[in-house]
Write an enzyme that holds these catalytic residues in place. Sequence first.
Site, PDB file in Angstrom:
ATOM      1  N   ALA A  46     -35.639  -6.891  -9.096  1.00 14.26           N
ATOM      2  CA  ALA A  46     -36.555  -5.621  -9.567  1.00 14.26           C
ATOM      3  C   ALA A  46     -35.775  -4.302  -9.506  1.00 14.26           C
ATOM      4  O   ALA A  46     -36.137  -3.379 -10.290  1.00 14.26           O
ATOM      5  CB  ALA A  46     -37.584  -5.595  -8.619  1.00 14.26           C
ATOM      6  N   ARG A  97     -26.073   2.171  -9.611  1.00 10.03           N
ATOM      7  CA  ARG A  97     -24.520   2.366  -9.634  1.00 10.03           C
ATOM      8  C   ARG A  97     -23.929   2.210 -11.174  1.00 10.03           C
ATOM      9  O   ARG A  97     -22.682   2.400 -11.177  1.00 10.03           O
ATOM     10  CB  ARG A  97     -23.683   1.453  -8.479  1.00 10.03           C
ATOM     11  N   LYS A 108     -29.914  -3.590 -14.438  1.00 10.30           N
ATOM     12  CA  LYS A 108     -28.918  -4.238 -13.871  1.00 10.30           C
ATOM     13  C   LYS A 108     -28.883  -5.787 -14.353  1.00 10.30           C
ATOM     14  O   LYS A 108     -27.909  -6.370 -14.796  1.00 10.30           O
ATOM     15  CB  LYS A 108     -28.864  -4.257 -12.456  1.00 10.30           C
ATOM     16  N   ASN A 116     -22.900 -10.484   4.379  1.00 10.61           N
ATOM     17  CA  ASN A 116     -23.847 -11.304   3.938  1.00 10.61           C
ATOM     18  C   ASN A 116     -23.981 -11.169   2.603  1.00 10.61           C
ATOM     19  O   ASN A 116     -23.666 -10.109   1.651  1.00 10.61           O
ATOM     20  CB  ASN A 116     -25.433 -10.222   4.489  1.00 10.61           C
ATOM     21  N   ARG A 127     -20.885 -14.700 -43.688  1.00  9.29           N
ATOM     22  CA  ARG A 127     -21.992 -14.333 -43.041  1.00  9.29           C
ATOM     23  C   ARG A 127     -23.163 -15.275 -43.016  1.00  9.29           C
ATOM     24  O   ARG A 127     -22.715 -16.498 -43.702  1.00  9.29           O
ATOM     25  CB  ARG A 127     -22.658 -13.172 -43.809  1.00  9.29           C
ATOM     26  N   TYR A 142     -28.118  -8.792 -56.450  1.00  8.78           N
ATOM     27  CA  TYR A 142     -29.062  -8.055 -56.035  1.00  8.78           C
ATOM     28  C   TYR A 142     -29.455  -6.907 -57.295  1.00  8.78           C
ATOM     29  O   TYR A 142     -28.558  -6.309 -57.717  1.00  8.78           O
ATOM     30  CB  TYR A 142     -28.745  -7.094 -54.935  1.00  8.78           C
TER      31      TYR A 142
END
Length: 478
Positions: A24, A29, A36, A185, A349, A403
Amino acid sequence: MPKSNKPSSPSAAQPRTAIAIMAAGKGTRLKSKHPKVLHEAGGKPLLAHVIAAALRVVPAKDIYAIIGHEADRVRQAVSQTGIVFVLQREQRGTGHALMVARDVLASYDHVIVLSGDAPLITPETIEKLRDFHLAKKAAMTLLTAELQNPTGYGRVVRKKSSDEVQAIVEEKAVDPAQRKIREINSGFYTFATKSLFGHIDELKTDNPHREYYLTDMAGILSKTKEKVVAVRTDDASEVLGGNTRAELVDLDVRLRMAKCQQLMVEGVTIFYPQTCVIDNDVEIGADTIIEPFVQILGKTHIGADCRIRSYSVINDSEIGDGVTVRPGTIMDGARIGSGAVIGPYSHLRPGSDIGEGGHVGNFVETKKIKLGKGSKANHLTYLGDAEIGEGVNVGAGTITCNYDGVHKHKTIIEDGAFIGSHATLVAPVRVGKEAYVAAASCITDEVPANSLALGRSRQIVKEGWARQRRNAAAKQNR
Ligand code: UD1
Ligand code: CA
């Protein structure tokens, strides 16, 4: 195992275990507008890595991601995994994240807590953490690591006379002696839910961030004589988090290198792997050679015996066996048949389908085309919305005009046709089987099979013109 006639209750046989992933936080930073846990390492959001590891330990219905900052975006990014989401509307710390999830987690016997920003965690380590916790019958078990540089992490203070943990002290609160502790930790834990939720309301916000720290549970449980233990990881890198840009890049390097190592084990040669960017889901066959500075991304599959030369960027493409991709090729959503040769500097492509043994060469752009077996378009060409048969030669500088400013139209070139250099094919148009189009023709009408089409003005030659011009100029200067 002793046999019993009584059907055992499910909890006696197998404790019910959930995994909660804390995801959450904002990630201050990183100085980013993106949350994040959606920042990527190894071509995938941090959170997606953690979920993938969790899914190999418990089923999706027992995995709870606690989300808050940009919750909708986070949910959308990983919703196809089938896990459950819990909303932590205000992010008031890691302890608060678990308070918010109390209702959904309290029905389990144990909960494994993971961090959504630490993507290198493996299923094996999660299982080791869980099994150690169960074997020790602990209230809380933390995964710890010995780091050369423990700066920034919570330090693990063990009890003097036993294996047990007395407290976790956060970086900002360590005294000089604790600062020297190198056991940190990891932010991964297993809790007995009864102990966790029995005491979680004792958490306070008396710290510099005014947050509820989950780490304070170690001290709280230890003081009430509940068992808090720690198990070390074999591989300290598994606990690394992506809190800063530098840490994110470090995670990315580690994931990419691990991918290259895995491919090499499978028989792929990767020269200068530290320069190559290969996404996690990419598959490559044996004896294929990847040259320096190549990117292979997304769901790309490359066959055996290929050579992918430098500076090529290949995304979501399907490449057969024995294909050569020459330097500087860009490929996105393309299919390449076996034995084809692509590049240098081709741009394929989405929807480009190159047949077996086909050639697409220098500065050729393709989009939504089928190029048949053995057909070639080797130089300076644009092929879009075209269906090109087998054994066709497309001359240098050929353009399909697909086109008209409003709609796209199709060009069809049948088997064995020969398109001279600098042809302009105005779609919709068809060139029949084995027909020839003369160089520099503008083709607007159907070219029947076996015919020659010339669509250009006839050449005029003025004999002696240049000499006359020179003489006239010389006379004027006299
Ligand atoms: C945390 C531990 C620290 C440990 C480190 C390991 C605490 C107080 N500290 O510090 O002892 O060494 O992890 O990486 O837990 N999150 C929420 N809701 C919140 C706050 C955070 O879901 O209200 C999430 C974050 O998104 C993140 C995870 O919890 O994924 C850890 O939070 P973070 O702020 O990164 O904790 P650290 O400072 O790294
Ligand atoms: Ca962190």
